[in-house]
Scaffold this motif. Structure first.
Motif, PDB file in Angstrom:
ATOM      1  N   SER A 101      -0.485  10.041  11.440  1.00 54.17           N
ATOM      2  CA  SER A 101       0.529  10.973  11.931  1.00 54.17           C
ATOM      3  C   SER A 101       1.314  11.610  10.790  1.00 54.17           C
ATOM      4  CB  SER A 101       1.496  10.264  12.887  1.00 54.17           C
ATOM      5  OG  SER A 101       2.373   9.415  12.164  1.00 54.17           O
ATOM      6  N   LYS A 102       1.810  12.826  11.028  1.00 52.25           N
ATOM      7  CA  LYS A 102       2.606  13.524  10.015  1.00 52.25           C
ATOM      8  C   LYS A 102       3.852  12.713   9.671  1.00 52.25           C
ATOM      9  CE  LYS A 102       4.854  17.923   8.882  1.00 52.25           C
ATOM     10  NZ  LYS A 102       5.270  17.386   7.627  1.00 52.25           N
ATOM     11  N   ASN A 107       6.920   9.718   5.754  1.00 50.81           N
ATOM     12  CA  ASN A 107       7.685   8.513   5.431  1.00 50.81           C
ATOM     13  C   ASN A 107       7.043   7.728   4.290  1.00 50.81           C
ATOM     14  OD1 ASN A 107       9.619   9.072   7.355  1.00 50.81           O
ATOM     15  ND2 ASN A 107       8.731   7.733   8.904  1.00 50.81           N
ATOM     16  N   ALA A 108       5.720   7.630   4.320  1.00 48.85           N
ATOM     17  CA  ALA A 108       5.010   6.897   3.271  1.00 48.85           C
ATOM     18  C   ALA A 108       5.175   7.590   1.919  1.00 48.85           C
ATOM     19  CB  ALA A 108       3.529   6.771   3.627  1.00 48.85           C
ATOM     20  N   MET A 109       5.013   8.905   1.898  1.00 46.16           N
ATOM     21  CA  MET A 109       5.168   9.647   0.634  1.00 46.16           C
ATOM     22  C   MET A 109       6.601   9.526   0.115  1.00 46.16           C
ATOM     23  SD  MET A 109       2.290  10.734  -0.369  1.00 46.16           S
ATOM     24  CE  MET A 109       2.668  11.936  -1.628  1.00 46.16           C
ATOM     25  N   SER A 110       7.561   9.562   1.021  1.00 44.62           N
ATOM     26  CA  SER A 110       8.962   9.408   0.615  1.00 44.62           C
ATOM     27  C   SER A 110       9.177   8.035  -0.019  1.00 44.62           C
ATOM     28  CB  SER A 110       9.866   9.590   1.835  1.00 44.62           C
ATOM     29  OG  SER A 110      11.207   9.367   1.483  1.00 44.62           O
ATOM     30  N   ILE A 123       1.816  -0.997  -1.200  1.00 43.52           N
ATOM     31  CA  ILE A 123       2.777  -1.050  -0.100  1.00 43.52           C
ATOM     32  C   ILE A 123       1.965  -1.066   1.195  1.00 43.52           C
ATOM     33  CG2 ILE A 123       4.582   0.213   1.126  1.00 43.52           C
ATOM     34  CD1 ILE A 123       5.362   1.514  -1.502  1.00 43.52           C
ATOM     35  N   LEU A 124       2.340  -1.921   2.125  1.00 47.94           N
ATOM     36  CA  LEU A 124       1.710  -1.969   3.447  1.00 47.94           C
ATOM     37  C   LEU A 124       2.567  -1.132   4.389  1.00 47.94           C
ATOM     38  CD1 LEU A 124      -0.581  -3.177   5.114  1.00 47.94           C
ATOM     39  CD2 LEU A 124       0.903  -5.137   5.581  1.00 47.94           C
ATOM     40  N   ILE A 125       1.986  -0.050   4.931  1.00 50.79           N
ATOM     41  CA  ILE A 125       2.744   0.921   5.716  1.00 50.79           C
ATOM     42  C   ILE A 125       2.148   1.046   7.119  1.00 50.79           C
ATOM     43  CG2 ILE A 125       3.345   3.372   5.891  1.00 50.79           C
ATOM     44  CD1 ILE A 125       3.573   3.440   2.881  1.00 50.79           C
ATOM     45  N   LYS A 131       6.651   3.322   8.363  1.00 54.08           N
ATOM     46  CA  LYS A 131       7.617   2.319   7.921  1.00 54.08           C
ATOM     47  C   LYS A 131       6.906   1.249   7.099  1.00 54.08           C
ATOM     48  CE  LYS A 131      10.767  -1.196   9.592  1.00 54.08           C
ATOM     49  NZ  LYS A 131      11.070  -2.080  10.695  1.00 54.08           N
ATOM     50  N   ARG A 132       7.551   0.829   6.025  1.00 52.32           N
ATOM     51  CA  ARG A 132       6.985  -0.227   5.184  1.00 52.32           C
ATOM     52  C   ARG A 132       7.030  -1.554   5.946  1.00 52.32           C
ATOM     53  NH1 ARG A 132       8.099  -1.611  -1.213  1.00 52.32           N
ATOM     54  NH2 ARG A 132       6.703  -3.403  -1.257  1.00 52.32           N
TER      55      ARG A 132
END
Length: 184
Positions: A101-102, A107-110, A123-125, A131-132
């Motif tokens: 999803s966008k 959120n992951a890129m942030s 990181i597990l997202i 969300k981490r």
């Protein structure tokens, strides 16, 4: 029966006491290869381009065949980026094309871009929210006890991006550890 052999080496003492990392390696091997691979790993630590280690730790553990399952490895591709922003765009496009999803991508890129330094692991997202999920801080999630079953075959397959991995399904302690090896 397979054996997991892991080596890590440092200069100036053990890593946990401030030693500088020189080299590390791990293999999943048969009993017949144990002596040869042990010698190879020690030579690697003593003759590394980063310098000669004065601390070498070898860990050897038996691996039971019942703990092995085979799964396909993720597809690997190379994208050439013009700059960092182009690389980020390529990564986001790849994730979107994989059905992420966008919101999760943003959120992951942030999370990644807010890091002050490089992480040691991953990181597990969450794939839906971004969300981490792990609470490992800058250490990140680490995979250990992995190897290619056949190193020469692995190099050929890597060139063709056609790889299978084997994963052990049994957690060995409070920390889930995965064993990986290339399957023929």
């Amino acid at each position: 029966m397979l054996y997991s052999i892991r080596m890590r080496s440092a200069k100036g003492g053990a890593h946990e006491y401030g030693g500088h990392h020189i080299s590390g390696a791990e293999r999943l091997i048969t009993k017949q290869d144990l002596q040869k691979i042990t010698e190879t790993l020690i030579k690697r630590a003593l003759n590394h381009e980063k310098g000669r280690a004065d601390f070498i730790r070898l860990t050897i553990e038996e691996v039971k065949p019942k703990d092995i399952i085979t799964i396909p490895m993720l597809k690997m591709e190379t994208y050439n980026a013009i700059d960092v922003n182009d690389g980020h765009k390529n990564a986001c496009d790849f994730l979107a094309n994989a059905g992420i999803s966008k919101m999760a991508i943003d959120n992951a890129m942030s999370s990644l871009l807010s890091l002050k330094e490089n992480m040691r692991g991953a990181i597990l997202i969450d794939v839906t929210t971004g969300k981490r999920l792990d609470n490992t801080g800058m250490r990140g999630i680490r995979v250990s006890r992995m190897d290619f079953k056949d190193t020469l075959q692995a190099k050929k397959l890597l060139m063709n991006w056609d790889i299978q991995i084997t994963m052990f399904k049994k957690p060995l302690s409070w920390q889930v550890k995965y064993y990986l090896r290339l399957m023929s």
